[in-house]
Design a protein around this motif. Structure first.
Motif, PDB file in Angstrom:
ATOM      1  N   LYS A  74       0.846  -1.177   0.000  1.00 61.86           N
ATOM      2  CA  LYS A  74       0.000   0.000   0.000  1.00 61.86           C
ATOM      3  C   LYS A  74       0.887   1.235   0.000  1.00 61.86           C
ATOM      4  O   LYS A  74       2.059   1.184   0.404  1.00 61.86           O
ATOM      5  CB  LYS A  74      -0.903   0.018   1.240  1.00 61.86           C
ATOM      6  N   TYR A  75       0.323   2.291  -0.337  1.00 58.26           N
ATOM      7  CA  TYR A  75       1.034   3.556  -0.308  1.00 58.26           C
ATOM      8  C   TYR A  75       1.436   3.855   1.141  1.00 58.26           C
ATOM      9  O   TYR A  75       0.628   3.748   2.056  1.00 58.26           O
ATOM     10  CB  TYR A  75       0.131   4.678  -0.857  1.00 58.26           C
ATOM     11  N   GLY A  76       2.666   4.224   1.346  1.00 59.06           N
ATOM     12  CA  GLY A  76       3.171   4.587   2.682  1.00 59.06           C
ATOM     13  C   GLY A  76       3.764   3.415   3.464  1.00 59.06           C
ATOM     14  O   GLY A  76       4.313   3.620   4.561  1.00 59.06           O
ATOM     15  N   ASP A  77       3.590   2.191   2.897  1.00 54.42           N
ATOM     16  CA  ASP A  77       4.258   1.071   3.593  1.00 54.42           C
ATOM     17  C   ASP A  77       5.768   1.313   3.612  1.00 54.42           C
ATOM     18  O   ASP A  77       6.340   1.939   2.702  1.00 54.42           O
ATOM     19  CB  ASP A  77       3.969  -0.248   2.886  1.00 54.42           C
ATOM     20  N   LYS A  78       6.372   0.758   4.681  1.00 56.32           N
ATOM     21  CA  LYS A  78       7.829   0.893   4.791  1.00 56.32           C
ATOM     22  C   LYS A  78       8.468  -0.480   4.656  1.00 56.32           C
ATOM     23  O   LYS A  78       8.087  -1.415   5.364  1.00 56.32           O
ATOM     24  CB  LYS A  78       8.224   1.536   6.121  1.00 56.32           C
ATOM     25  N   ILE A  79       9.380  -0.553   3.711  1.00 59.72           N
ATOM     26  CA  ILE A  79      10.114  -1.799   3.506  1.00 59.72           C
ATOM     27  C   ILE A  79      11.431  -1.694   4.267  1.00 59.72           C
ATOM     28  O   ILE A  79      12.209  -0.755   4.059  1.00 59.72           O
ATOM     29  CB  ILE A  79      10.387  -2.054   2.021  1.00 59.72           C
ATOM     30  N   SER A  80      11.633  -2.669   5.170  1.00 63.04           N
ATOM     31  CA  SER A  80      12.862  -2.690   5.991  1.00 63.04           C
ATOM     32  C   SER A  80      13.751  -3.849   5.555  1.00 63.04           C
ATOM     33  O   SER A  80      13.273  -4.881   5.080  1.00 63.04           O
ATOM     34  CB  SER A  80      12.514  -2.832   7.470  1.00 63.04           C
ATOM     35  N   PHE A  81      15.044  -3.683   5.767  1.00 63.25           N
ATOM     36  CA  PHE A  81      16.025  -4.711   5.396  1.00 63.25           C
ATOM     37  C   PHE A  81      16.952  -4.915   6.598  1.00 63.25           C
ATOM     38  O   PHE A  81      17.319  -3.963   7.282  1.00 63.25           O
ATOM     39  CB  PHE A  81      16.845  -4.271   4.192  1.00 63.25           C
ATOM     40  N   ARG A  82      17.307  -6.159   6.808  1.00 61.22           N
ATOM     41  CA  ARG A  82      18.267  -6.397   7.898  1.00 61.22           C
ATOM     42  C   ARG A  82      19.182  -7.567   7.571  1.00 61.22           C
ATOM     43  O   ARG A  82      18.782  -8.552   6.959  1.00 61.22           O
ATOM     44  CB  ARG A  82      17.546  -6.643   9.224  1.00 61.22           C
ATOM     45  N   LYS A  83      20.402  -7.370   7.975  1.00 57.55           N
ATOM     46  CA  LYS A  83      21.411  -8.427   7.917  1.00 57.55           C
ATOM     47  C   LYS A  83      22.431  -8.128   9.008  1.00 57.55           C
ATOM     48  O   LYS A  83      22.854  -6.969   9.164  1.00 57.55           O
ATOM     49  CB  LYS A  83      22.106  -8.487   6.554  1.00 57.55           C
TER      50      LYS A  83
END
Length: 498
Positions: A74-83
């Motif tokens: 959806k608009y405004g979703d935040k995609i996070s990444f982790r390693k």
């Protein structure tokens, strides 16, 4: 005017289109976003992907290294990444796209390492990338050993070279411990207890303590060659190679005391230079003889304890004290005013009278005579006795007098030694006169002869005879031949013409 109206219409149409687009974007729930995660200009694989903080395995990046693809956004979703070990920027969804580039950077951690700089030094501290391998070094100072690397209270290594993989900030402490050195004491005889040996750290205080026994006596310490005489000695341990030796001397044997009258005696102790004597733990003195007369040191009769030790020198130590219970009887007074008188070719001994004496012992060159057996003259305060019959040689006689008491234990001390040089006349010369010829002789071949006539003295040495005729013609009718022998009084023989 017409061109300006056309431009305003165009701007209005564009605004309507933009508003319409915005309405479509806010109402769309099926955006999809794909892209690549970049680290150091290269794709980064093994990254987890999450939506609005929720991570799902199904949302992991593509099997293709570093790529990801997420749908139903959806608009405004935040995609996070982790390693682990990386900082990866977050992406906010605004529309579908396939060209997103996400940048990743390595997390850097600070590694600090500390120690007591008086005990050692360390290396390896710094700021490192996550996963970087760092080698820590700890070097102990002199007289210290490395104990270990600690993370808080947790021991992580006892090896002074330790490699760690950096995964977080950490504070490492290197600990050192003082070395304990073996400290030994040499030269201690068997049966002797000496304290002070053991394990010590540099800077600690060592207390040396030595003892004696009946066989050995402590002389001194040798500390790195320096002589220390005190039995109890403290010093700071600052040299692990220090050499300490206890010097002991073998004691002389303990004297064995006995008493005869007021005389305390003991056998001579081999290698003794003299003896230390203590009477009743009060009067102390040294003597060179192996006896003492209590009368020289005590004023009143009584009993007590006398202690004697033999004193050594060089490699010999003093013996232990031998104790003896004595019983002392105060003697009567000692004769004084001793002197020699010569009267009419007779020799007399005189000395002061001791009222409490029952007799006197006169010792002439270690031969004793009781006064009662000799003819003597007694006055109110003195005694005079002839000793000519006991002086039979030309030599020096030593004379000592002891006043005798009714109880032999109370005999006086010997008087001071009186020395008398006795000189006897030599034998008469043998003379003969044949006509007027005089000849002479004597038993001593070294004798010297003189002819005396009318006050004239003529030396007869180197002559065997002498003609008296000239003297006779002068009216001299009497002559004397005098003989002189060294060490004797002169003597003479006379001749008179008829």
């Amino acid at each position: 005017m017409g061109k300006r109206v056309i431009l305003l219409l165009e701007i209005f149409l564009l605004a309507l289109i933009a508003m319409a687009g915005c309405n479509l974007r806010y109402n769309n729930d099926s955006f999809s976003v794909s892209g690549i995660i970049i680290f150091n200009k290269n794709p980064l694989d093994g990254v987890e992907v999450g939506i609005n903080g929720a991570f799902d395995v199904s949302l992991n990046a593509s099997d293709v290294k570093g790529y990801f693809n997420v749908a139903n956004l959806k608009y405004g979703d935040k995609i996070s990444f982790r390693k682990e070990g990386y900082n990866i920027e977050e992406y906010e969804v605004k529309y579908s796209t396939i060209e997103v580039k996400i940048n990743a950077t390595k997390i850097r951690h600070k590694v600090s390492i500390s120690c007591d700089t008086e005990q050692g030094c360390v290396s390896g501290a710094g700021t490192y990338d996550f996963g970087e391998v760092v080698t820590l070094f700890a070097t102990p100072n002199e007289h210290f050993d490395f104990e270990g690397f600690y993370d808080g209270n947790t021991l992580i290594s006892t090896n002074n070279e330790r490699s760690i993989c950096v995964k977080s900030n950490c504070k490492i402490v290197a600990k050192f411990v003082p070395i304990e050195y073996d400290f030994l004491i040499s030269g201690v005889p068997k049966g002797i207890s000496v304290t002070g040996a053991g394990k010590y750290k540099i800077g600690e205080t060592i207390q040396l303590c030595a003892e004696d026994n009946e066989s050995f006596i402590f002389s001194n310490w040798l500390v790195n060659g320096a002589k220390i005489n005190n039995k109890l000695y403290n010093f700071v341990f600052n040299d692990e190679n220090i050499v300490v030796e206890a010097i002991y001397f073998k004691r002389l044997i303990k004297p064995v005391l006995s008493q005869t009258n007021n005389l305390i005696v003991w056998p001579k102790v081999e290698n003794a230079k003299d003896y230390s004597v203590t009477i009743n733990n009060n009067s102390s003195f040294n003597v060179c003889t192996n006896s003492i007369n209590l009368s020289n040191y005590l004023e009143l009769s009584g009993s007590g304890v006398i202690s004697v030790s033999a004193n050594g020198e060089g490699q010999y130590g003093n013996s232990v004290f031998a104790n003896f219970d004595y019983c002392y009887f105060r003697p009567i007074d000692t004769p004084t005013m001793c002197g020699i008188l010569s009267e009419n070719n007779k020799i007399f001994l005189s000395f002061s009278k001791v009222n409490s004496a029952v007799d006197y012992s006169i010792n002439i060159d270690n031969i004793s005579y009781n006064l009662s057996s000799i003819l003597y003259e007694e006055k109110q305060n003195s005694i005079k006795v002839e000793i000519t019959p006991y002086l039979t040689q030309c030599k020096t006689y030593n004379i000592v007098i002891v006043a005798l008491a009714q109880d032999a234990n109370k005999n006086s001390l010997p008087s001071e030694v009186l020395s008398y040089k006795n000189i006897l006349p030599t034998s008469k010369p043998t003379i003969a006169v044949n006509g007027f010829i005089l000849t002479w002789s004597h038993s001593d071949a070294q004798a010297t002869f003189y002819l005396c006539a009318n006050g004239v003295k003529i030396l007869l040495d180197n002559l065997s005879e002498y003609d008296l005729k000239p003297l006779y013609d002068q009216g001299i009718r009497k002559i004397e031949v005098v003989v002189c022998v060294k060490g004797f009084l002169n003597n003479y023989s006379s001749y008179e013409f008829v």
